[in-house]
Scaffold this motif. Sequence first.
Motif, PDB file in Angstrom:
ATOM      1  N   GLN A   4       0.830  -1.200   0.000  1.00 61.59           N
ATOM      2  CA  GLN A   4       0.000   0.000   0.000  1.00 61.59           C
ATOM      3  C   GLN A   4       0.870   1.258   0.000  1.00 61.59           C
ATOM      4  O   GLN A   4       0.599   2.204  -0.741  1.00 61.59           O
ATOM      5  CB  GLN A   4      -0.916   0.033   1.239  1.00 61.59           C
ATOM      6  CG  GLN A   4      -2.023  -0.992   1.216  1.00 61.59           C
ATOM      7  CD  GLN A   4      -3.058  -0.651   0.169  1.00 61.59           C
ATOM      8  OE1 GLN A   4      -2.749  -0.499  -1.002  1.00 61.59           O
ATOM      9  NE2 GLN A   4      -4.308  -0.568   0.605  1.00 61.59           N
ATOM     10  N   LYS A   7       2.453   1.629  -3.399  1.00 61.31           N
ATOM     11  CA  LYS A   7       1.491   2.117  -4.378  1.00 61.31           C
ATOM     12  C   LYS A   7       1.278   3.620  -4.230  1.00 61.31           C
ATOM     13  O   LYS A   7       1.226   4.364  -5.218  1.00 61.31           O
ATOM     14  CB  LYS A   7       0.157   1.379  -4.222  1.00 61.31           C
ATOM     15  CG  LYS A   7       0.153  -0.019  -4.758  1.00 61.31           C
ATOM     16  CD  LYS A   7      -1.205  -0.657  -4.573  1.00 61.31           C
ATOM     17  CE  LYS A   7      -1.201  -2.100  -5.046  1.00 61.31           C
ATOM     18  NZ  LYS A   7      -2.510  -2.739  -4.831  1.00 61.31           N
ATOM     19  N   LYS A   8       1.125   4.103  -2.987  1.00 61.13           N
ATOM     20  CA  LYS A   8       0.927   5.530  -2.749  1.00 61.13           C
ATOM     21  C   LYS A   8       2.145   6.335  -3.191  1.00 61.13           C
ATOM     22  O   LYS A   8       2.012   7.398  -3.794  1.00 61.13           O
ATOM     23  CB  LYS A   8       0.650   5.789  -1.265  1.00 61.13           C
ATOM     24  CG  LYS A   8      -0.738   5.380  -0.844  1.00 61.13           C
ATOM     25  CD  LYS A   8      -0.976   5.705   0.614  1.00 61.13           C
ATOM     26  CE  LYS A   8      -2.361   5.235   1.039  1.00 61.13           C
ATOM     27  NZ  LYS A   8      -2.625   5.491   2.443  1.00 61.13           N
TER      28      LYS A   8
END
Length: 147
Positions: A4, A7-8
């Motif tokens: 996560q 991805k950010k």
Amino acid sequence: MGNQLLKKLLLMLIVSGWTTLFAETTIKEIDRLVQDIKKERIGLMPQQIKNAYDPFVYFGKSSSGGFIPFIKPTTVKVGKKRYHFTLMAIVNKSVKINHRWYHLGEKIYGFKIVRVSRGSVLLQKGSERIKLFMHKHPSKKIKLFIK
């Protein structure tokens, strides 16, 4: 959790890269426009300026101290009636006659403005025609045509 965050971070890099690229393109476009504006533009030749028609009406002092136009009114007698016309200005297809602006096709004293040219205006009422001139003309600034 690591995916996560990755991805950010990747999304932030892509957005900031596109923003920087877009801002750079915009700045380059603005710089190009400024350079285009700075280029020397070609205007009228000196002879064209010298031969250009003066669109302004000049005023002078009268004996009473007031200001009057140098252009004298033209009096025309058609039948038993007298008409007074002062052609003061011509701008495109508009004319200033007797201190009022008219457009091509409008009427003054029943005379329709049928033609506006660089230095004259043609008025017509039935078969009667009056040609007013901006500048002095050999025929006293007016011509009357009757069919």
